[in-house]
Design a protein around this motif. Structure first.
Motif, PDB file in Angstrom:
ATOM      1  N   ALA A 268     -43.594  35.184 -12.250  1.00 16.91           N
ATOM      2  CA  ALA A 268     -42.238  35.728 -12.127  1.00 16.91           C
ATOM      3  C   ALA A 268     -41.216  34.686 -12.550  1.00 16.91           C
ATOM      4  CB  ALA A 268     -41.980  36.194 -10.695  1.00 16.91           C
ATOM      5  N   TRP A 269     -41.440  33.420 -12.198  1.00 13.91           N
ATOM      6  CA  TRP A 269     -40.534  32.337 -12.573  1.00 13.91           C
ATOM      7  C   TRP A 269     -40.502  32.169 -14.102  1.00 13.91           C
ATOM      8  CZ3 TRP A 269     -41.705  27.321 -14.510  1.00 13.91           C
ATOM      9  CH2 TRP A 269     -40.627  26.437 -14.522  1.00 13.91           C
ATOM     10  N   VAL A 270     -41.650  32.212 -14.745  1.00 21.24           N
ATOM     11  CA  VAL A 270     -41.740  32.100 -16.197  1.00 21.24           C
ATOM     12  C   VAL A 270     -41.066  33.301 -16.864  1.00 21.24           C
ATOM     13  CG1 VAL A 270     -43.338  32.133 -18.164  1.00 21.24           C
ATOM     14  CG2 VAL A 270     -43.787  30.625 -16.223  1.00 21.24           C
ATOM     15  N   ALA A 271     -41.279  34.508 -16.326  1.00 20.39           N
ATOM     16  CA  ALA A 271     -40.676  35.714 -16.892  1.00 20.39           C
ATOM     17  C   ALA A 271     -39.145  35.631 -16.832  1.00 20.39           C
ATOM     18  CB  ALA A 271     -41.174  36.953 -16.166  1.00 20.39           C
TER      19      ALA A 271
ATOM     20  N   ASP B 113     -49.231  32.434  -5.163  1.00 23.46           N
ATOM     21  CA  ASP B 113     -48.643  31.355  -5.954  1.00 23.46           C
ATOM     22  C   ASP B 113     -48.636  31.708  -7.441  1.00 23.46           C
ATOM     23  OD1 ASP B 113     -48.065  29.761  -3.806  1.00 23.46           O
ATOM     24  OD2 ASP B 113     -49.933  28.591  -3.934  1.00 23.46           O
ATOM     25  N   ARG B 114     -49.698  32.332  -7.923  1.00 28.13           N
ATOM     26  CA  ARG B 114     -49.761  32.717  -9.338  1.00 28.13           C
ATOM     27  C   ARG B 114     -48.705  33.761  -9.672  1.00 28.13           C
ATOM     28  NH1 ARG B 114     -50.879  30.583 -14.069  1.00 28.13           N
ATOM     29  NH2 ARG B 114     -51.146  32.226 -15.572  1.00 28.13           N
TER      30      ARG B 114
END
Length: 183
Positions: free
Chosen positions: A9-12, A3-4
């Motif tokens: 990856a979503w933030v990047a 999950d982390r």
């Protein structure tokens, strides 16, 4: 842990797509510039001039614009000095490049008159300039920007009146550089 990694990856991906700060549309509504200009005239004894030019342009349709320019220049011819002023009306084709500025070509016609110089200078001159230039943005301002214009102008000056040496039609080349705003 999975999950982390997904969250990171979503933030990047979101950080990669952040806007650059420049939001110039594919076409600009207009702009203004004030540049310093250095001009060399050919034909017989050369004439050189330094001066300033103020220009404004507004969009007529997409990338096609109407441009007006005003010049004041100090000219030197065979050790003799005189001052001229001129106005040019042009059609300008401008394309925004990578939302960091624009490149353009301008073709027009105008008139020039001496402010000093006496009878040796022509009463008036016809100008036919072709300009190629670029505006490079440095600071975003609303949907436009502020930056610098760099331009080369090639043209023909056809004088009316004046003495034989100064009254010769001449080709010319000018280098112009100075601050500009696109909006």
């Amino acid at each position: 842990d999975v999950d982390r990694e997904r969250y990171d990856a979503w933030v990047a991906r979101g950080n990669e797509l952040k806007p650059t700060g420049f939001d110039i549309p594919d076409t600009v509504a207009g702009g203004v510039d004030v540049v310093g200009t250095f001009t060399a005239y050919g034909g017989g004894s050369p004439i050189y001039s330094v001066g300033t030019r103020a220009a404004g342009h507004v969009a007529l349709w997409r990338w096609l614009q109407l441009e007006a320019r005003g010049y004041v220049a100090s000219e030197v011819f065979d050790g003799w000095h005189f001052v001229t002023t001129s106005g040019v009306l042009s059609m300008r084709a401008e394309v925004v490049t990578n939302h960091r500025g624009s490149i353009y070509a301008s073709l027009g016609a105008g008139a020039e008159a001496p402010l000093s110089g006496g009878e040796r200078t022509p009463s008036a001159s016809l100008l036919i300039p072709l300009s190629l230039g670029a505006t490079v943005c440095a600071v975003a301002i609303g949907r436009g920007c502020a930056g610098a214009t760099i331009e080369f102008t090639f043209g023909l000056r056809v004088p009316f009146g004046g003495d034989d040496a100064c009254g010769v039609p001449r080709g010319y080349m000018a280098f112009n550089i100075g601050p500009a705003v696109l909006f």
